[in-house]
Design an enzyme around this catalytic site. Structure first.
Site, PDB file in Angstrom:
ATOM      1  N   ASP A  16     -72.822  12.699 -26.128  1.00 59.53           N
ATOM      2  CA  ASP A  16     -72.574  13.688 -27.168  1.00 59.53           C
ATOM      3  C   ASP A  16     -73.931  14.044 -27.772  1.00 59.53           C
ATOM      4  O   ASP A  16     -74.918  13.326 -27.561  1.00 59.53           O
ATOM      5  CB  ASP A  16     -71.636  13.076 -28.217  1.00 59.53           C
TER       6      ASP A  16
ATOM      7  N   ASP B 142     -74.626  15.867 -31.460  1.00 54.05           N
ATOM      8  CA  ASP B 142     -74.712  15.655 -32.905  1.00 54.05           C
ATOM      9  C   ASP B 142     -74.146  14.294 -33.299  1.00 54.05           C
ATOM     10  O   ASP B 142     -73.014  13.960 -32.950  1.00 54.05           O
ATOM     11  CB  ASP B 142     -73.934  16.752 -33.646  1.00 54.05           C
TER      12      ASP B 142
ATOM     13  N   ASP C  11     -72.728  14.569 -47.352  1.00 49.84           N
ATOM     14  CA  ASP C  11     -71.721  13.528 -47.089  1.00 49.84           C
ATOM     15  C   ASP C  11     -70.381  14.139 -46.711  1.00 49.84           C
ATOM     16  O   ASP C  11     -69.674  13.623 -45.835  1.00 49.84           O
ATOM     17  CB  ASP C  11     -71.542  12.632 -48.322  1.00 49.84           C
TER      18      ASP C  11
ATOM     19  N   ASP D 167     -70.218   9.482 -30.995  1.00 46.39           N
ATOM     20  CA  ASP D 167     -70.090   8.890 -32.331  1.00 46.39           C
ATOM     21  C   ASP D 167     -68.745   9.181 -32.991  1.00 46.39           C
ATOM     22  O   ASP D 167     -68.554   8.836 -34.156  1.00 46.39           O
ATOM     23  CB  ASP D 167     -71.198   9.424 -33.245  1.00 46.39           C
TER      24      ASP D 167
END
Length: 215
Positions: free
Chosen positions: A9, A11, A40, A168
């Site tokens: 992946d 990003d 965030d 991620d």
């Protein structure tokens, strides 16, 4: 089994692009006098493509398909200008890629980011490392659809079981499972270790070089 290829992946896995993506979207929101979001908050908007991120960032009352499409076009225009301004590889990623290349491991990128931008970022930040950098060209092929991952395996002439899929997010883990590839999560991205394990990660890396141990 000896793994011979790795699909990454982009990003949250290879690069931290959170600030550039957030800044581009906040520029659009500010121009419309809509509320902006913190980095965030954007961390949880990333992963399903930039069009999906635009939809999540817009106020609920301003979330029509027409508005999403208009804001998406504006966001992409701005993001294209700044997509490598603050975006940097995570610590240890370049060292990992160097080791993988020295071991003759085949490498590719598969992202839900627009194909044009995926190719641009991969080429500028990681020149000469990847056999292919594939982004989103049509919504139907968006991860967790494994189609592009399977096409990469065919190009490499490798069995899917010989390929690691590293990401991620839960979407990356689902893509790995759908492609019958070995799902590897990373703890430095936009989701937690528990989320990754719950959605199928066989292993969760704490540092990039931990990947060498799997090989």
């Amino acid at each position: 089994m000896k793994f011979k290829g790795i699909i990454f992946d982009l990003d949250g896995t290879l690069v931290n692009s959170l600030e550039d993506i957030s800044d581009a979207m906040n520029t659009v929101l500010t121009s419309l006098n809509y509320p902006t979001h913190t980095y965030d908050t954007y961390q949880y908007f990333i992963g399903s493509g930039l069009r999906n991120l635009v939809s999540k960032a817009l106020p609920t009352s301003k979330n029509s398909e027409e508005q999403i499409e208009t804001c998406f076009d504006c966001m992409i225009t701005k993001y294209r200008e700044i997509c490598t301004l603050k975006t940097k590889p995570y610590e240890g990623i370049v060292e990992l890629l160097d080791q993988l290349v020295s071991r003759n491991i085949k490498l590719a990128v598969f992202s839900n980011k627009a194909d044009e931008l995926t190719k641009k970022i991969a080429a500028e930040i990681f020149p000469d490392y990847f056999d292919a950098a594939i982004g989103l060209s049509t919504e139907a092929l968006k991860k967790p659809n494994p189609f592009e991952a399977l096409e990469i395996s065919k190009k490499w002439n490798l069995k899917t079981e010989e390929i690691l899929f590293v990401g991620d997010s839960d979407i990356d883990m689902q893509t790995a499972i759908n492609a019958n590839m070995f799902a590897v999560g990373v703890s430095w991205g936009y989701r937690t270790k528990d989320e990754l394990i719950a959605t199928g990660a066989k292993v969760v890396l704490n540092t990039p070089l931990d990947l060498i141990e799997i090989l």
